[in-house]
Design a protein around this motif. Structure first.
Motif, short mmCIF file in Angstrom:
data_model
loop_
_atom_site.label_atom_id
_atom_site.label_comp_id
_atom_site.label_asym_id
_atom_site.label_seq_id
_atom_site.Cartn_x
_atom_site.Cartn_y
_atom_site.Cartn_z
N ILE A 1 0.68 -1.17 -0.57
CA ILE A 1 -0.52 -0.13 0.04
C ILE A 1 0.68 1.33 0.01
CG2 ILE A 1 -1.92 1.09 1.11
CD1 ILE A 1 -2.84 -1.13 2.10
N SER A 2 2.25 1.04 0.54
CA SER A 2 3.32 2.38 0.23
C SER A 2 4.00 2.37 -0.57
CB SER A 2 3.63 2.08 1.68
OG SER A 2 5.23 1.35 1.79
N LYS A 3 3.60 1.49 -1.17
CA LYS A 3 4.37 1.78 -2.70
C LYS A 3 3.22 1.67 -3.61
CE LYS A 3 8.08 -1.83 -2.30
NZ LYS A 3 8.25 -2.94 -3.29
N VAL A 4 1.70 1.80 -3.75
CA VAL A 4 1.32 2.97 -4.51
C VAL A 4 0.92 3.82 -3.85
CG1 VAL A 4 -1.46 2.28 -4.86
CG2 VAL A 4 -0.43 0.10 -4.30
N ARG A 5 1.39 4.19 -2.35
CA ARG A 5 0.22 5.10 -2.15
C ARG A 5 1.71 6.17 -2.63
NH1 ARG A 5 -0.06 5.14 3.02
NH2 ARG A 5 -2.65 5.10 3.35
N LYS A 6 3.20 6.09 -2.52
CA LYS A 6 3.80 7.01 -3.49
C LYS A 6 3.28 6.98 -4.74
CE LYS A 6 8.85 7.07 -3.62
NZ LYS A 6 10.43 5.93 -2.82
N SER A 7 3.60 6.48 -5.42
CA SER A 7 3.39 6.44 -6.72
C SER A 7 2.24 6.89 -7.39
CB SER A 7 2.82 4.58 -7.68
OG SER A 7 4.01 4.00 -6.99
N LEU A 8 1.32 7.42 -6.04
CA LEU A 8 0.25 7.55 -6.69
C LEU A 8 -0.22 9.58 -6.16
CD1 LEU A 8 -2.81 5.12 -6.48
CD2 LEU A 8 -1.85 6.07 -8.74
N ALA A 9 1.73 9.95 -5.80
CA ALA A 9 1.44 10.64 -4.85
C ALA A 9 1.20 11.96 -5.79
CB ALA A 9 2.31 11.04 -4.21
N GLN A 10 1.49 11.98 -6.96
CA GLN A 10 0.90 13.26 -7.75
C GLN A 10 -0.11 12.93 -8.53
OE1 GLN A 10 3.72 10.43 -9.29
NE2 GLN A 10 2.13 10.04 -11.54
N ILE A 11 -1.24 12.47 -8.04
CA ILE A 11 -2.86 13.00 -7.54
C ILE A 11 -3.62 13.52 -6.57
CG2 ILE A 11 -5.20 11.48 -8.58
CD1 ILE A 11 -3.29 9.65 -9.80
N PRO A 12 -4.42 14.55 -6.46
CA PRO A 12 -4.11 15.03 -5.37
C PRO A 12 -5.47 14.29 -4.75
CG PRO A 12 -3.81 16.55 -7.02
CD PRO A 12 -3.85 15.44 -8.04
N SER A 13 -5.92 14.18 -3.76
CA SER A 13 -6.68 12.77 -3.02
C SER A 13 -8.20 13.41 -3.53
CB SER A 13 -6.65 12.64 -2.08
OG SER A 13 -6.67 13.88 -0.81
N PHE A 14 -8.89 14.72 -4.13
CA PHE A 14 -9.65 15.26 -4.25
C PHE A 14 -10.38 15.12 -5.61
CE2 PHE A 14 -6.80 18.67 -5.19
CZ PHE A 14 -7.49 19.68 -6.51
N THR A 15 -9.56 14.16 -6.57
CA THR A 15 -9.86 13.98 -7.78
C THR A 15 -10.35 12.81 -7.93
OG1 THR A 15 -7.89 15.22 -8.71
CG2 THR A 15 -8.75 13.49 -10.37
N LYS A 16 -11.49 12.69 -8.92
CA LYS A 16 -12.14 11.65 -9.02
C LYS A 16 -11.73 11.18 -9.87
CE LYS A 16 -16.60 12.05 -8.44
NZ LYS A 16 -18.13 12.49 -8.94
N ILE A 17 -11.74 9.62 -9.59
CA ILE A 17 -10.68 8.02 -10.46
C ILE A 17 -11.71 7.26 -11.54
CG2 ILE A 17 -8.91 7.42 -11.50
CD1 ILE A 17 -7.61 8.02 -8.94
N ILE A 18 -11.77 7.81 -12.45
CA ILE A 18 -12.05 6.27 -13.02
C ILE A 18 -11.50 5.41 -13.45
CG2 ILE A 18 -13.78 5.85 -15.44
CD1 ILE A 18 -14.38 9.04 -16.00
N VAL A 19 -12.05 4.39 -13.40
CA VAL A 19 -11.46 3.24 -12.95
C VAL A 19 -12.41 2.04 -13.73
CG1 VAL A 19 -10.05 1.58 -11.62
CG2 VAL A 19 -10.93 3.40 -10.69
N ALA A 20 -11.26 1.86 -14.53
CA ALA A 20 -12.24 1.05 -15.81
C ALA A 20 -11.70 -1.13 -14.52
CB ALA A 20 -11.53 0.45 -17.04
N VAL A 21 -13.05 -1.60 -14.92
CA VAL A 21 -13.77 -2.61 -13.99
C VAL A 21 -14.27 -3.58 -14.70
CG1 VAL A 21 -13.47 -3.54 -11.74
CG2 VAL A 21 -12.71 -1.60 -11.89
#
Length: 97
Positions: free
Chosen positions: A3-23
């Motif tokens: 989780i910490s590695k994912v968090r670090k990788s995504l750090a450039q995306i502001p947490s208030f941003t809505k993300i569309i995830v293709a599932v």
């Protein structure tokens, strides 16, 4: 640790941003959506049912809809017919785009 590695990788995306995830309903896309949600991102689940596998495709769609409902996140589902001529994978990819 993961989780910490994912968090670090995504750090450039502001947490208030809505993300569309293709599932798709498979483990990879579900895991990605789960991690984004767990990290506090506002997600919208998107699912495209190509209908290539008949009842299995419909079961994937139901799974994704149920998952979004359980997580209380928006879900957008669309059904599409893929042209039978040419390269099937390429045709499906073009529809997803």
């Amino acid at each position: 640790m993961f989780i910490s590695k994912v968090r670090k990788s995504l750090a450039q995306i502001p947490s208030f941003t809505k993300i569309i995830v293709a599932v798709s309903g498979g483990p990879d896309s579900v895991a990605l959506a789960y991690m984004l949600k767990k990290l506090g991102y506002k997600i919208v689940i998107a699912h495209l049912n190509h209908g290539l596998r008949g009842a299995e495709s419909d079961a994937d769609e139901k799974f994704v809809r149920d998952l979004a409902k359980k997580w209380k996140v928006p879900c957008v589902v669309q059904k599409s017919d893929i042209p039978k001529t040419g390269n099937l994978e390429n045709n499906a990819r073009q529809i997803r785009y």
